[in-house]
Design a protein around this motif. Structure first.
Motif, PDB file in Angstrom:
ATOM      1  N   THR A  26     -12.835   4.471  -1.875  1.00 51.12           N
ATOM      2  CA  THR A  26     -11.451   4.041  -1.660  1.00 51.12           C
ATOM      3  C   THR A  26     -10.657   5.145  -0.969  1.00 51.12           C
ATOM      4  O   THR A  26     -10.983   6.325  -1.071  1.00 51.12           O
ATOM      5  CB  THR A  26     -10.774   3.687  -2.987  1.00 51.12           C
ATOM      6  OG1 THR A  26     -10.816   4.837  -3.844  1.00 51.12           O
ATOM      7  CG2 THR A  26     -11.480   2.513  -3.656  1.00 51.12           C
ATOM      8  N   ASP A  27      -9.590   4.727  -0.248  1.00 48.73           N
ATOM      9  CA  ASP A  27      -8.793   5.720   0.467  1.00 48.73           C
ATOM     10  C   ASP A  27      -7.289   5.566   0.239  1.00 48.73           C
ATOM     11  O   ASP A  27      -6.504   6.359   0.760  1.00 48.73           O
ATOM     12  CB  ASP A  27      -9.086   5.660   1.972  1.00 48.73           C
ATOM     13  CG  ASP A  27      -8.759   4.308   2.590  1.00 48.73           C
ATOM     14  OD1 ASP A  27      -8.276   3.409   1.856  1.00 48.73           O
ATOM     15  OD2 ASP A  27      -8.981   4.133   3.799  1.00 48.73           O
ATOM     16  N   SER A  28      -6.858   4.538  -0.522  1.00 50.60           N
ATOM     17  CA  SER A  28      -5.422   4.304  -0.678  1.00 50.60           C
ATOM     18  C   SER A  28      -5.133   3.671  -2.033  1.00 50.60           C
ATOM     19  O   SER A  28      -6.027   3.172  -2.716  1.00 50.60           O
ATOM     20  CB  SER A  28      -4.903   3.358   0.419  1.00 50.60           C
ATOM     21  OG  SER A  28      -5.137   3.861   1.702  1.00 50.60           O
ATOM     22  N   ASP A  29      -3.834   3.691  -2.388  1.00 49.37           N
ATOM     23  CA  ASP A  29      -3.349   2.941  -3.541  1.00 49.37           C
ATOM     24  C   ASP A  29      -2.882   1.566  -3.080  1.00 49.37           C
ATOM     25  O   ASP A  29      -2.373   1.404  -1.962  1.00 49.37           O
ATOM     26  CB  ASP A  29      -2.158   3.653  -4.189  1.00 49.37           C
ATOM     27  CG  ASP A  29      -2.580   4.827  -5.050  1.00 49.37           C
ATOM     28  OD1 ASP A  29      -3.787   4.943  -5.343  1.00 49.37           O
ATOM     29  OD2 ASP A  29      -1.695   5.628  -5.414  1.00 49.37           O
ATOM     30  N   THR A  31     -15.457  -3.103  -5.401  1.00 45.48           N
ATOM     31  CA  THR A  31     -14.206  -2.408  -5.082  1.00 45.48           C
ATOM     32  C   THR A  31     -13.272  -3.304  -4.281  1.00 45.48           C
ATOM     33  O   THR A  31     -13.701  -4.104  -3.449  1.00 45.48           O
ATOM     34  CB  THR A  31     -14.509  -1.116  -4.291  1.00 45.48           C
ATOM     35  OG1 THR A  31     -15.370  -0.283  -5.081  1.00 45.48           O
ATOM     36  CG2 THR A  31     -13.240  -0.352  -3.942  1.00 45.48           C
ATOM     37  N   ARG A  52      -4.051  -0.244  -7.987  1.00 44.32           N
ATOM     38  CA  ARG A  52      -5.501  -0.378  -7.821  1.00 44.32           C
ATOM     39  C   ARG A  52      -5.920   0.502  -6.649  1.00 44.32           C
ATOM     40  O   ARG A  52      -5.216   0.582  -5.644  1.00 44.32           O
ATOM     41  CB  ARG A  52      -5.896  -1.829  -7.527  1.00 44.32           C
ATOM     42  CG  ARG A  52      -5.503  -2.813  -8.582  1.00 44.32           C
ATOM     43  CD  ARG A  52      -6.348  -2.678  -9.832  1.00 44.32           C
ATOM     44  NE  ARG A  52      -5.983  -3.702 -10.803  1.00 44.32           N
ATOM     45  CZ  ARG A  52      -5.004  -3.582 -11.683  1.00 44.32           C
ATOM     46  NH1 ARG A  52      -4.276  -2.460 -11.719  1.00 44.32           N
ATOM     47  NH2 ARG A  52      -4.725  -4.544 -12.538  1.00 44.32           N
ATOM     48  N   ARG A  53      -7.051   1.129  -6.803  1.00 42.22           N
ATOM     49  CA  ARG A  53      -7.582   1.873  -5.665  1.00 42.22           C
ATOM     50  C   ARG A  53      -8.218   0.881  -4.699  1.00 42.22           C
ATOM     51  O   ARG A  53      -8.838  -0.101  -5.098  1.00 42.22           O
ATOM     52  CB  ARG A  53      -8.608   2.904  -6.128  1.00 42.22           C
ATOM     53  CG  ARG A  53      -8.009   4.069  -6.890  1.00 42.22           C
ATOM     54  CD  ARG A  53      -7.066   4.887  -6.016  1.00 42.22           C
ATOM     55  NE  ARG A  53      -7.768   5.579  -4.949  1.00 42.22           N
ATOM     56  CZ  ARG A  53      -7.157   6.226  -3.951  1.00 42.22           C
ATOM     57  NH1 ARG A  53      -5.821   6.226  -3.871  1.00 42.22           N
ATOM     58  NH2 ARG A  53      -7.857   6.857  -3.033  1.00 42.22           N
ATOM     59  N   TYR A  79       0.863  -1.183   0.000  1.00 41.28           N
ATOM     60  CA  TYR A  79       0.000   0.000   0.000  1.00 41.28           C
ATOM     61  C   TYR A  79       0.902   1.236   0.000  1.00 41.28           C
ATOM     62  O   TYR A  79       1.098   1.895   1.024  1.00 41.28           O
ATOM     63  CB  TYR A  79      -0.940  -0.019   1.212  1.00 41.28           C
ATOM     64  CG  TYR A  79      -1.845  -1.229   1.198  1.00 41.28           C
ATOM     65  CD1 TYR A  79      -2.976  -1.261   0.392  1.00 41.28           C
ATOM     66  CD2 TYR A  79      -1.539  -2.353   1.961  1.00 41.28           C
ATOM     67  CE1 TYR A  79      -3.786  -2.377   0.350  1.00 41.28           C
ATOM     68  CE2 TYR A  79      -2.339  -3.482   1.919  1.00 41.28           C
ATOM     69  CZ  TYR A  79      -3.467  -3.486   1.117  1.00 41.28           C
ATOM     70  OH  TYR A  79      -4.269  -4.593   1.068  1.00 41.28           O
TER      71      TYR A  79
END
Length: 919
Positions: A706-709, A787, A690-691, A677
């Motif tokens: 989503t909140d991160s890569d 997601t 990916r998100r 991440y």
């Protein structure tokens, strides 16, 4: 060990003690005598002052310590001053006096805890050499007499105070010995373990089983065992001195000195044991001979100090206090051990013991809080000390806790009676087994046989399955085979230690006898715990399960505990319909019960009578066997039964498993978040990003984003090089030579079958999520599209033919959906709810197929306001008008609106109990 007599300083100290005692005979002071003659230096920093002033002839009231030097040591010497102050602190004194024949200084501890000069005497400042000491003796002796008068004045005004030998013996001296020696004993154990593999193996096996008991205190094996060794030695020495006035054989302890070897000392304690028993106290722990000279000197310093002082003269009340304080200090020093609080031990005994005349045992007694409570209750109600002692038993697998247990069970009114305390593995406890003890009244050996017990009470060991010894694993496997033959139930081989012990104890309990045990609450919320409960019901009638509704019982352990009360069945078999099990909640904390006898009586009487006397103190929720079985089929946890969930049985036909509508998955679990991440600015090609929703804490509404890569790369390094994807290659290279916290290469610990070590699949997608360990907010959040989610989340992905995601989302977020989130898990020690993808998969939801089109429209209309605001804590949420309108619309659609208040009360009660552990 050579003895070095300080012919100058020491001989003058002895001379001064003699002269002081001659003068005290006629002065009539608060100071009655001086002592300390036999403290001989071995070149090691002594534990005790050169001269001690006492307030009684028996030398049990220590008033002050004096430290002496000859004139070549300045009165301002830092080491001289700090040594005197250190010794005063060890003796619980607030003053000390130093004297170098040139001057004398009195130090008194101030309110801030620091020593400061109270008075200095310089009348002998002309004495400057060692020869001057002899030459001017006729001048300094009167000064000493004058100083005694002035110090006596300080004592009379209360500005300085002494200490009672009985108080400081265990409370400060033992602590100081541990503080001074734990590190060097630990180093010695580490050294000898490298030279003798068997010693290292012994300590490793001991630590594997004992580590959980030291979790809050010691993390190093050698340090933990060093503390155990030192406490074992100090307890042996102190106890021998305490009983020597009653047992002549114990006088042998006075022969121990600096020249006595550890081996000879162990032999002397063996001789004391043969004559007066107390084996569990006088038995030395394994490897106890590996003590550095400095540590042995401190122990012998203690022994000589006790030999010189009147410890054998202290009265019965003070003796009892020393015994209790010795155990209290040891428990405090070993604060990782989950010692049972006294009020909890008393209540456990009262709840479980129906027949006080029968034999009772704590088979995992630890430091003895529970057998002490058992013995106390028997003595109080039977009125016969001998009968109480002869029917109270205690055992433990380890010798050191037994030492403390034996001391804690030793009362002054029963010190001549044989204690039935013995070392034994709980799994090998069998009726008819013989144990040998010594009758302390006459020294005769007594052979006792293990009886069938009418009562068994214990705080069972908190040992996870990974730490169970190979010896016990054999016992456990045999037990599991027997249980399967008798019940057709297979117990998990990954359960905690305590779950197997209860089946082992079945054979040593009389038919109809009672067992009361304290265990973790974890079995109340897992599928393995459910099988454990079912199997237990074949062997025992499960009378009651008790839990705290007002804080944890063990403040030093992040674990929630319960008491389970069982009675033995005549024949192993399935419970009958109508058989009642009650789930009981204590509404007051242990601190609130300690000084509230009325509340304690209500708990005990309500339990024994099987009814709720005062719901403000004790809640009693009874369920017949068939109702519990039906509730099991509805996949709620046993924890929920404390909260009156009978209403759930009336709506079974309205519910369907969540797994009917959704595939339930845990988010992607890969490890090493910093790699998978990546933070902003990582430079990785977008095709490998990916998100992802990593954490639900940032989800504030019923919609999730989503909140991160996430780094998701399934290409080989060769492919990456051929395609020139330097960003991904650089990122992988950054971790290629990294190691985890234990030093293992990441390329090894992250390897997976059929995957690159740096690869993470992005197949864990969901339509709806909830969090793995919810706190106060209970909700399901929906994505706009499937997601990718992280391992901290539980994902719901709709199955084919189930297309109405809006309705499912609404139903899951109804009050009944919130109830099921809370009801399928159990509370952890810090208040978090423990749920998993498995428990959510097994949970039920309102059946969407029972809803008409019109009812659907009404439900979604009432759900709309909730979608347009933040999710609140459960208590706040249920107080909102829009939430009430929505929940009633849902329940009305299913014809169960009359259950609204019951559902609400159960939900709030469950969450309150879970969160109260943080109070």
């Amino acid at each position: 060990m050579p003895t070095i007599i300080r012919r100058n300083e020491r001989s003058w100290a002895i001379s001064m003690i003699t002269d002081i005692n001659i003068r005290l005979q006629t002065l009539g002071l608060r100071i009655v005598r001086a002592g300390g003659e036999t403290t001989i230096s071995t070149g090691h920093q002594s534990m005790f002052p050169d001269v001690l002033l006492y307030g009684d002839d028996n030398q049990t009231q220590i008033l002050q310590g004096w430290e002496l030097k000859l004139p070549d040591t300045l009165i301002t010497d830092i080491a001289f001053i700090s040594d005197a102050q250190r010794k005063a602190t060890s003796l619980g004194l607030n003053s000390c006096f130093i004297w170098n024949f040139t001057a004398g200084v009195l130090y008194v501890r101030n309110e801030e805890g620091s020593f400061e000069v109270a008075k200095q005497w310089n009348e002998t400042s002309h004495i400057q050499t060692r020869d001057d000491v002899e030459r001017y003796k006729h001048e300094w002796l009167p000064v000493i007499e004058h100083i005694l008068f002035e110090i006596n004045g300080y004592l009379l005004t209360g500005e300085i105070h002494g200490s009672e030998l009985g108080e400081i013996l265990s409370d400060t001296i033992v602590v100081r010995i541990i503080e001074r020696n734990k590190a060097i004993v630990s180093d010695e154990l580490r050294r000898v373990s490298t030279q003798n593999a068997r010693i290292g193996a012994y300590l490793s096996v001991w630590w594997n089983e004992a580590q959980s008991d030291y979790a809050a205190d010691e993390t190093d094996m050698y340090s933990a065992y060093a503390k155990t060794m030192l406490l074992n030695w100090t307890n042996r020495i102190i106890f021998a001195h305490l009983i020597k006035s009653r047992y002549n054989a114990a006088m042998a302890v006075e022969t121990l000195n600096f020249d006595t070897s550890v081996t000879d000392s162990n032999r002397i304690f063996d001789q004391i044991t043969e004559a007066c028993d107390f084996f569990s106290i006088f038995n030395g722990v394994e490897q106890n001979a590996y003590l550095p000279n400095e540590s042995w000197h401190d122990l012998m310093d203690l022994n000589i100090f006790l030999t010189d002082n009147g410890v054998h003269q202290i009265d019965q009340g003070a003796l009892q206090n020393v015994l209790e304080q010795t155990v209290a200090v040891a428990k405090r020093e070993l604060n990782g051990q989950f010692t049972t609080p006294a009020v909890l031990a008393d209540l456990l005994v009262c709840l479980t013991t129906h027949d006080l005349t029968g034999d009772a045992i704590d088979p995992c007694c630890g430091t003895g809080s529970i057998p002490q409570a058992l013995l106390k209750r028997k003595k109080e109600l039977l009125g016969n000390v001998a009968q109480a002692v002869s029917t109270t038993w205690a055992a433990d697998k380890f010798s050191f806790p037994l030492q403390l247990a034996n001391i804690s069970m030793t009362d002054t009114d029963a010190i001549n009676l044989p204690s039935q305390v013995f070392q034994n593995n709980v799994f090998s406890l069998q009726e008819g087994n013989e144990i040998l003890i010594t009758n302390p009244a006459n020294g005769e050996r007594i052979a006792l046989r293990i009886p069938l017990y009418t009562t068994i009470v214990s705080n069972l060991p908190f040992i996870p399955f990974e730490k169970i010894s190979s010896e016990d694993q054999i016992y456990i496997q045999n037990l599991c085979n027997e249980i399967k033959r008798n019940t057709h139930i297979t117990l998990s081989n990954r359960s905690d230690y305590y779950s197997y012990i209860l089946f082992a104890l079945h054979s040593v309990l009389v038919s109809g006898g009672f067992i009361g045990v304290i265990t973790s609450n974890s079995w109340l919320g897992t599928s393995a715990g459910r099988e454990f409960y079912r199997a237990l019901g074949y062997y025992y009638k499960i009378e009651q399960v008790h839990i705290s509704g007002s804080g944890r019982w063990f403040s030093n352990a992040q674990v929630v505990t319960v008491i389970t009360i069982l009675s033995k069945r005549d024949v192993v078999g399935q419970p009958a319909n109508g058989e009642i099990t009650a789930f009981c909640t204590w509404q007051k904390s242990l601190s609130g019960l300690t000084d509230n006898e009325n509340a304690r009586d209500i708990i005990v009487n309500s339990s024994l009578l099987g009814r709720e006397i005062d719901a403000r103190i004790f809640k009693y929720k009874p369920y017949p066997y068939e109702d519990i079985s039906a509730l099991f089929s509805m996949n709620i946890s046993l924890s929920s039964l404390f909260h009156d969930v009978h209403w759930l049985l009336g709506i079974r036909d309205k519910l369907t498993p969540i797994s009917t509508v959704f595939n339930v998955v845990r988010g992607e679990r890969r490890g090493w978040d910093t790699m998978f991440y990546p933070a902003a600015g990582h430079g990785i090609e977008q095709r490998y990003i990916r998100r992802v929703l990593k954490n639900a804490r940032a989800v504030n509404t019923l919609y999730a984003q989503t909140d991160s890569d996430a780094f998701c790369c399934s290409s080989s390094l060769t492919v990456l090089r051929n395609e020139g994807h330097e960003g991904a290659l650089s990122w992988i290279a950054r971790f290629e030579n990294g190691v985890n916290q234990t030093g293992k290469p990441l390329t090894e610990v992250l390897s997976r079958a059929y995957m690159h070590w740096y690869e993470m699949s992005d197949n864990s997608t969901a339509d709806i999520i909830t969090t793995m360990n919810p706190d106060r907010r209970l909700f399901y959040a929906k994505f706009d599209e499937p997601t990718f989610i992280n391992q901290r989340l539980i994902g719901l992905k709709r199955k084919d033919r189930f297309d109405d995601l809006e309705l499912y989302h609404a139903l899951l977020n109804s009050i009944l959906g919130m109830f099921y989130i809370e009801a399928v898990g159990f509370g952890r020690g810090l208040g978090a709810l423990d749920i998993s993808s498995t428990t959510i998969r097994n949970a039920l939801m309102l059946n969407p197929n029972l809803i008409s089109a019109e009812q659907r429209r009404t439900i979604l209309t009432r759900f709309e306001p909730l979608l347009n605001r933040n999710v609140l804590s459960t208590e706040e949420e249920l107080a909102q008008e829009d939430r009430g309108d929505f929940d009633l619309a849902v329940l009305n659609a299913y014809g169960i609106a009359h259950h609204y208040n019951e559902i609400k009360n159960s939900l709030l009660s469950m969450q309150h109990m879970r969160l109260c552990v943080c109070q």
